[in-house]
Design an enzyme around this catalytic site. Sequence first.
Site, PDB file in Angstrom:
ATOM      1  N   GLU A 292       0.728  -0.997  -0.070  1.00  0.00           N
ATOM      2  CA  GLU A 292      -0.021   0.147  -0.056  1.00  0.00           C
ATOM      3  C   GLU A 292       0.166   1.252   0.204  1.00  0.00           C
ATOM      4  OE1 GLU A 292      -2.621   0.980   3.426  1.00  0.00           O
ATOM      5  OE2 GLU A 292      -3.925   1.859   2.293  1.00  0.00           O
ATOM      6  N   ALA A 426       2.184  -0.171  11.264  1.00  0.00           N
ATOM      7  CA  ALA A 426       1.408  -1.774  10.506  1.00  0.00           C
ATOM      8  C   ALA A 426       0.782  -1.834   8.938  1.00  0.00           C
ATOM      9  CB  ALA A 426       0.230  -2.509  11.996  1.00  0.00           C
ATOM     10  N   GLU A 462      -5.675  -2.457  13.150  1.00  0.00           N
ATOM     11  CA  GLU A 462      -5.728  -3.272  12.125  1.00  0.00           C
ATOM     12  C   GLU A 462      -6.471  -4.481  11.918  1.00  0.00           C
ATOM     13  OE1 GLU A 462      -3.907  -2.226   9.500  1.00  0.00           O
ATOM     14  OE2 GLU A 462      -2.579  -0.889  11.070  1.00  0.00           O
ATOM     15  N   GLU A 484      -8.818   4.825   6.368  1.00  0.00           N
ATOM     16  CA  GLU A 484      -8.072   4.769   8.069  1.00  0.00           C
ATOM     17  C   GLU A 484      -9.051   5.527   8.599  1.00  0.00           C
ATOM     18  OE1 GLU A 484      -5.763   4.256   7.981  1.00  0.00           O
ATOM     19  OE2 GLU A 484      -4.977   3.307   6.291  1.00  0.00           O
TER      20      GLU A 484
HETATM   21 ZN   LIG Z   1      -4.619   1.846   8.518  1.00  0.00          ZN
END
Ligand SMILES: [Zn+2]
Length: 1021
Positions: A292, A426, A462, A484
Site C-alpha cells: 500500500e 503496521a 488493523e 483510515e
Molecule cells: Zn489504517
Amino acid sequence: KETNRIQLPRNMIENSMFEEEPDVVDLAKEPCLHPLEPDEVEYEPRSSRLLVRGLGENEMDEDEEDYESSAKLLGMSFMNRSTGLRNNAAGYRQSSDGSCSVPSLRTMVVCAIVLVIAVSVIMVIYLLPKCTFTKEGCHKKNHTMELIYPLATNGKRFPWAKTRLPSNVVPLHYDLVLQPNLTTTKFAGSVQITVNVIQVTWNIILHSSGLNITKATLTSAGWNQAKPVAVLEYPIRDQIAVVAPDALLVGQNYTLIIDYSSNLSDTYYGFYKVSYKDEHAEKRWLAATQFEPLAARSAFPCFDEPAFKATFLIKIQRDEQHSALSNMPKNITIPVAAGIVQDEFSVSLKMSTYLVAFIVANLKNISKETNRTLVSIYAMPQKLGQVEHALDTAVKLLEFYQKYFHIEYPLQKLDLVAIPDFQAGAMENWGLITFRETTLLFDNKTSSAMDKKLVTAVIAHELAHQWFGNLVTMEWWNDLWLNEGFATFMEYFAMDRTFPELQTDEEFLKVRFKTMMKDSLNASHPISSAVQSSEQIEEMFDALSYIKGASLLLMLKKYIKHDSFQAGIENYLHNHSYGSTRSDDLWDSMNEVTILDNVKKLMKTWILQKGFPLVTVKRQGKSLHVQQERFLRSVESENWTSDASYLWHIPLSYTTNKCNPFLCPYAYLLDQKSATIELQEEVAWVKFNVDMNGYYIVHYAEDDWNALIDLLKNNLTALSAKDRAHLINNIFSLVGIGKVPLLKAFHLLDYLVKENHTAPISQALFQVNLIYDLVEKRGMQDLADRVEKLLRSKIDQQTWTDDGTISEREFRSTVLAFACSHHLGNCRTTATKLFEEWKASNGTKSLPTDVMKTVFTTGAKTDDGWEFLLSMYTSSVSEAEKHKMLEALASTEDVRKLIWLMQTSLEGDLIRAQELSHIIATVIQSLPGHLLAWDFVKENWEKLIRKFHLGSFAIQNIVTVSTFQFSTEAHLLEVKTFFESKSEKVSQLRCVKEKTQCHSVCVCALAIKKACELLLLQKPG
Ligand SMILES: [Zn+2]
C-alpha cells in the site's frame, strides 16, 4: 496501514504514522501534523547558532553562549545566503505597486502603451511552447503526438495517455509464482492474469514497476495455443501495454502470462529485504512486502488500483530451511528442485492488489483458535516471549468486531507478524498483518503502560481494517479517509468497549486537539480531495485522513445516536462486501436507517471543505445567539477575517447548570451562518461541544467565559474531565488567534491545583510547554513561577514506580518527564540515582517502565552514561526498551554524538533506518540539535528519498520535524530555496508547501509570542 505511530498521532499507527511515544511530547512527531509540540517548539533566540559554525565543524564546544548574539550572527548568515532571492522579491513588489496610481493624462497614455506592450509580451510567451523556458529547451519530438499518446521505452507509441487505467479490461484472477532468493537478493516471478473484456480493444494496459519482463503470451479458450505478445513500457506512469495479436472481444476471458525478474528492494516498499541477527548472532535475511498504496506493481504486473479486485492464487518457491506466509492458509508444499520447495496457498477472496502480502523468513509463532479462525503471532525466535499480550488482544478484538458488525471474519487464519525493519506502524494485509516490532511486541520487564496502549491500539486499528478496507474498499485514494478514518474511529471505539481500563477515549481526545491545530492552517486540505500522482496519493496518509476522519464519524455517531450509527455501518458493510465505495455510499447506508434524512448533506460540508468552524456564542437572558465562521490560524491575527464562503452543518451540543438529566446534553443543528437557540429558563453558565465530541471550537462572551472559569474553581466536577480538558484546549486555541488574552487563559488554569485527572492536566502541560521556554527566557519569571506553582504539588506527589491505574501511570510518566526536562523539584536527582544503580548492576536491575525513558534521558547527559546506554542499546532484545534508550541517546546536546546517531541510522546497520525520523524528531528538541538536523537533511536528501521514497510518511515527517523550530523569515527562505532547487515534485509536496507558506511553528510561535508580549505590557499581578 498505520503510519508510523511513534512519530505520529497514535492512531495513525498503520503505515506511516506510527512512530511516536505516547506522552505529551510524542504528539509532536507527526507528519506535518502537530505544529506545536511542547518540547519541540523553540523560539528565535535559541535558534541557529550552529548554522554559523557549520555542520562540519567538530570544534563545537558546549560552553554557555549568548544565544541572542549568536542568533543575530545566524540571521546574518542566512541573509548572505539568500540575498539574491530577497532582492528579486523586493524588486518585484516595488514595480507592481508603483505605476498608474495618479491618473494624469500623460500617465494614462504611458500606462496604456505599457499595457499594450505587456499584453503582447504575455501573448507571445503564452503561445510559445512551454519548453522554451526550461533548462532542457525544446526537443525535436513530435509534440502533438506526445500530448495525446506518450512514447514507450522502445520509441513506439504507447497506446494509453492517462494516469488511471482504462476500464475496458478487468482482472478476475491472478495465479502468481515467486522465487525469491535470499542469497542473491533477487527474485523471479511468473504471473497468469485472467481478464474479462468489457469493451473491444487491442491492448491490455496494466501496471509494472522496475520488473524485467522476459516473456509474455496471451491465451483464450477459443485459441489453439498461447500467442506471444509485444509488451510496451511507459515507466513514468508505471504502465505497460500488452498488444494483442487479434482484437479482444467483449465478454470473453483471456489469460495473460508474464515471466519477469527483479531485485528485492532495499527500501521499505514493494517486495523488500531485511537483514537481522538470529539467535546465534548470525546475519540473516528475510523478505517481506509492503504494497500500500502503489507497490504491488513492483512485485508482479497487475491492475494496481483498489477498485480492480480479483482473486489470487500465490505460490512461493523457497529454500527448505525457510518458511513462507501469505494472505491465505498454506495448502500444500511440494519439492521443486534440490533444496527448494514450493508452498501453495489457498485461493484468496476477491480483494485489492495493495492488500496482497507474502513473507519468506525464519519466524516462530504462537496461536489460538477462535470461532474457526486460527490467530497467530509471529516474531523472531528470540522474541517469542513478547508475543502473548498481542495474541490475547487480537483474539478479544476479533471476537468484538465480529459481534459488532454482525459479519464473520471470512478467513480461516489471521497472522500478525512483527517485522524487524518496517517503515510504517503496521499494515492490514488481509489475513497477514505486518507490524513494527514496537507495535506488536510487549515485554513485561521493559514495556510501559503507554507501550501497552500503543500495541493494543495498533492491533485494534488493523483488525478494524479487515472489514473497513479489506472487505469494503475505497474506490480510489481520494477517499482514503473511508479506510483510515473508519479504522481509527473503530480502534478507539473497540478499545473503549473491550479494554475500558486503558482509557483510550482520552487518547482520542488528545489526538483530536492536535489534528485541529494542523487543520486550522490555510495549507490544510479537505479529507476527500482529488489525487492522481503517486506523491499525492502517498500524502493522503496524514493525520487528517486518520484523525479528522475519525472525529467526523464520532460527531455523526453522537448526532444520529449509537444504534442508528451501528445499523448504518452494518448496512454499509453488507451492501458493499467485496466491492468498492465512495463517501456517498456510506452516507446513503446511514440515511437508510436514521429518521434524520440529512446525513449526506451534513457530512459533505465536513469532508469537502478544509478546516472547521469557530462557533461564537452570545447569551442574552434565555436566548443563545450562535454564529459560525472558519477558524483560521494565521500570522496576522489582528487582520483576521473569516472567509465567508465556508458554511458547515454543525450538530451543536450544549449543557447548562439547569440541564435536564433525561435530555442532556441538548442538540441543535446549526446549518446557517447564525441562529438563536431559546432556553427554557435562564442559566448560570452554558458549555458547548460537550466532551468535545464535535469538531469545532467555541468562543463565548466575556461573562460566559468568566462563569465557566468560576465554575472550574468552585465546582469542577460539574463538568466532565473531557469537558475540562476541552476548555483548556479551547481557550488556548483562541489565544492563538488573538480572540482571548493569554492572561485569561492563565486565569482558567488556576483551577489546576484541584485537578487530579490526566486529560486536563496533560492538555495544560501541552499548552504550557509551548510557552514555558519563551517566558522563562524572556525573564517573565512571574509567569514561569506561576506555572511551577501549579505543578509543584503534582510533581512532589509522584512515586518512581509502576503502581496505579493505567491513567495514573501515564500521568506520572508525563509529569516527571516535564519536571526533569525543566529541572523542577528534585526530579533529576532521583533520576540520576536510579540510572547509576542501573548502570552499576550492568543493566540487570529493573527500572520502573513508566519512568524508564526519563531515567535514561537524565543518565545520557554524561559521556559515561551515554556510552553505557549505547552499549546496552546494541545488546537489548526488547524493542520497547531500545526505543526508550534511543530517545535518550538522541536527547544529548553533544553535537558529534548527534551527527553520529543520524548517520548511523541512515546507514541502517547498528541503528535501523526505520528509527531515523524519530531520531531527528528528538534531535531537534535540543538547542544544538535543531540546525544540525536540518543540515543533515539537506546533505543527505538524495539518500533519504531513495530509502523512504518521495511523499512517504517518513519523508513528510523528516521534512516537518527538521524544519520544526524555524520561525524567522530568513529560515523559511532558506527552506524554500533548498526545496525549490530540487525537482518540481519535491517543491509540490504538501509538507514542503506547508513549510514554505510559513505554516506551522512559525504561525503558532508568532501568535503566542505576540500574546506573551501583550501580557508583558500588562504585567500580571
Ligand atoms: Zn489504517
